[in-house]
Design a protein around this motif. Structure first.
Motif: not given
Length: 131
Positions: A49-73
Motif C-alpha cells: 500500500r505504501k509503495y503504491e501511494d508513494i508512486l501516486e504522489h511521485l510527481a508531487e514529491i519530486d516537485a517539492m524536492v526540486n523546489e528546495v534542492a539548489q543546484g540539483w534536480k
C-alpha cells in the motif's frame, strides 16, 4: 518486522522503480514481495500500500524536492539518494503518524548503509530544507 525493517523494504522496492518502465512496476512489486518469502500478511500489505501511494504522489514529491534542492534536480541525483529522499518526503508530507525528525533520521541511516560516503549529508540537507 520492525518499523525500520519495513521502511528498508519499502526503500528497496521503491529503488526498483528507477530501473523499470511504468507498465512493469506492478510485476516488479509482486516479484519483490514473493522474494521476501512471506505470504500476504499485515507487513507485506502495508509495504504494498505504501509503495503504491508513494508512486501516486511521485510527481508531487519530486516537485517539492526540486523546489528546495539548489543546484540539483531529481533527474541529476543519485538513485539511492533520490529514493531515500522520496520515501522521507512522502512520510513527512503525507503520513501524519511519522514525525519529520524520525523520517529524516531513518533516511540518513539508510543512506549510510546503501549510499556513498556523501549520501547521508546530502539526504539530510535536502530533507532539512523541506521541514
Amino acid at each position: 518486522m520492525s518499523r525500520r525493517e519495513i521502511r528498508e523494504q519499502i526503500f528497496k522496492l521503491l529503488f526498483r522503480t528507477e530501473f523499470y518502465e511504468k507498465d512493469e512496476l506492478m510485476e516488479q512489486r509482486q516479484l519483490f514481495l514473493e522474494e521476501l518469502g512471506q505470504e500476504e500478511n499485515k507487513d507485506t500489505a502495508y509495504i504494498r500500500r505504501k509503495y503504491e501511494d508513494i508512486l501516486e504522489h511521485l510527481a508531487e514529491i519530486d516537485a517539492m524536492v526540486n523546489e528546495v534542492a539548489q543546484g540539483w534536480k531529481t533527474s541529476r541525483m543519485g538513485r539511492v539518494d533520490l529514493t531515500l529522499i522520496r520515501l522521507a518526503v512522502y512520510e513527512i508530507k503525507f503520513e501524519e503518524d511519522v514525525p519529520a525528525g524520525v523520517a529524516i533520521n531513518e533516511a540518513v541511516e539508510l543512506a549510510k548503509s546503501y549510499g556513498t560516503d556523501d549520501s547521508s549529508s546530502f539526504v539530510n540537507g535536502i530533507l532539512a530544507k523541506l521541514v
